[in-house]
Design a protein around this motif. Sequence first.
Motif, short mmCIF file in Angstrom:
data_model
loop_
_atom_site.label_atom_id
_atom_site.label_comp_id
_atom_site.label_asym_id
_atom_site.label_seq_id
_atom_site.Cartn_x
_atom_site.Cartn_y
_atom_site.Cartn_z
N GLN A 22 0.85 -1.20 0.00
CA GLN A 22 0.00 0.00 0.00
C GLN A 22 0.88 1.25 0.00
N ARG A 23 0.49 2.20 -0.81
CA ARG A 23 1.23 3.46 -0.85
C ARG A 23 0.66 4.40 0.20
N ILE A 24 1.52 5.00 1.00
CA ILE A 24 1.03 5.92 2.03
C ILE A 24 1.58 7.32 1.76
N SER A 25 0.66 8.28 1.76
CA SER A 25 1.03 9.65 1.42
C SER A 25 1.57 10.38 2.65
N ILE A 26 2.59 11.20 2.40
CA ILE A 26 3.24 11.91 3.50
C ILE A 26 3.33 13.39 3.14
N ASN A 27 3.03 14.22 4.11
CA ASN A 27 3.23 15.67 3.95
C ASN A 27 4.46 16.06 4.75
N GLU A 49 -3.89 23.44 -2.02
CA GLU A 49 -3.07 22.61 -1.14
C GLU A 49 -3.90 21.51 -0.46
N LYS A 50 -5.18 21.81 -0.24
CA LYS A 50 -6.03 20.80 0.41
C LYS A 50 -6.30 19.62 -0.53
N GLY A 51 -5.98 19.80 -1.81
CA GLY A 51 -6.24 18.74 -2.79
C GLY A 51 -5.29 17.57 -2.65
N PHE A 52 -4.16 17.75 -1.94
CA PHE A 52 -3.28 16.61 -1.73
C PHE A 52 -3.97 15.70 -0.71
N PHE A 55 -3.29 14.41 4.88
CA PHE A 55 -2.55 15.29 5.75
C PHE A 55 -2.31 16.70 5.22
N PRO A 56 -3.27 17.35 4.53
CA PRO A 56 -3.02 18.74 4.17
C PRO A 56 -2.95 19.58 5.44
N GLY A 57 -1.99 20.47 5.51
CA GLY A 57 -1.87 21.37 6.65
C GLY A 57 -1.70 20.66 7.99
N THR A 58 -1.08 19.48 7.98
CA THR A 58 -1.00 18.69 9.20
C THR A 58 -0.01 19.28 10.21
N PHE A 86 6.07 10.74 -0.78
CA PHE A 86 6.16 12.16 -0.43
C PHE A 86 5.40 12.93 -1.49
N GLN A 87 4.19 13.36 -1.10
CA GLN A 87 3.23 13.81 -2.11
C GLN A 87 3.02 15.32 -2.14
N ASN A 88 2.89 15.94 -0.98
CA ASN A 88 2.41 17.33 -0.96
C ASN A 88 3.46 18.32 -1.49
N ALA A 89 3.04 19.17 -2.40
CA ALA A 89 3.87 20.23 -3.00
C ALA A 89 5.08 19.61 -3.71
#
Length: 306
Positions: A22-27, A49-52, A55-58, A86-89
């Motif tokens: 399973q792929r897990i997204s990280i901010n 940014e909330k579209g990731f 964990f947006p703005g975590t 590593f997804q966000n931005a």
Amino acid sequence: MMKQSYYSFSEYLRERFNCRVQRISINAGFNCPNRDGTLAGGGCIFCNEKGFTRFPGTTLSLQEQIASSITYARQRFKAEKFIAYFQNASNTYADPRRLREVYDVIREFPDIAGLFISTRPDCIDEDKLDVIESYAADYEVWIEYGLQTIHEKSLVALNRRHTYAQFQRAVVATARRKIKIGSHVILGIPGETGEEMMLTARAVAALPVAAVKLHNFHILSDTPAQRLYEQGRIILPGEADYVRLACDFLEYLNPECVIMRLVSSARPDILIAPQWMNQKQKVLDAIEREFQRRGTRQGSRYESKE
Ligand code: SF4
């Protein structure tokens, strides 16, 4: 269940790891030069940014994010191994020392088998590639570059603030390493014709790109695209049009190219349009039916260079 007419990411992972992965997204809290004022302040016209997805703005630490995602994926999907995504931005937008500090967190989790890094093609250099490649001895390592389109007029319209030439350079530099390359592409960019989208498909197919993530152009709240859409200046493809475009696009790809995603998804509270995209399985079934109707599959129109 129908046999898929394309090489899905889940099929790739099963072949590669022989267990449920399973792929897990990280901010990791990285910024983006297109948002922090370096290139521009407003970002790409579609970006919220909330579209990731996770964990947006975590305020959670990296360790807390990873631990909670692993626990969830073990229970929900019976996953045995994990890919740190590593997804966000822009996840290479820092100096190499900082990048190593961040990526090193995965070493605290023995069941992580892969390191996937999403970034812009203008946020990479040889020093950063040195850092990223150093994980290849222990992990499956990928960089996913946001390309979206090869057409400069569209890159300008999207306010991407990078060029296709920068993408080509990033791909060539990365392909020399033990790093696999993914590419994000958007279908239905305002003003692009189907023919232009297929030129992007053929260009990607001619490069050492091992995976493609397809997105349908969509409108999230609080973005410049929302304003343009509400002014009637953006027309989105309907579901049936998108299905045809996605099939056309896949026909031009190498049959061995992994399809990481075929349609976007977004949090319902920030998705303005189109609503059909969040019925993901319905769209995937329609794509499969379209391939069956045509009697084609991914790679049917691929022009091999060999
Ligand atoms: S490059 Fe990525 S993070 Fe930066 S503004 Fe565009 S979509 Fe958003």
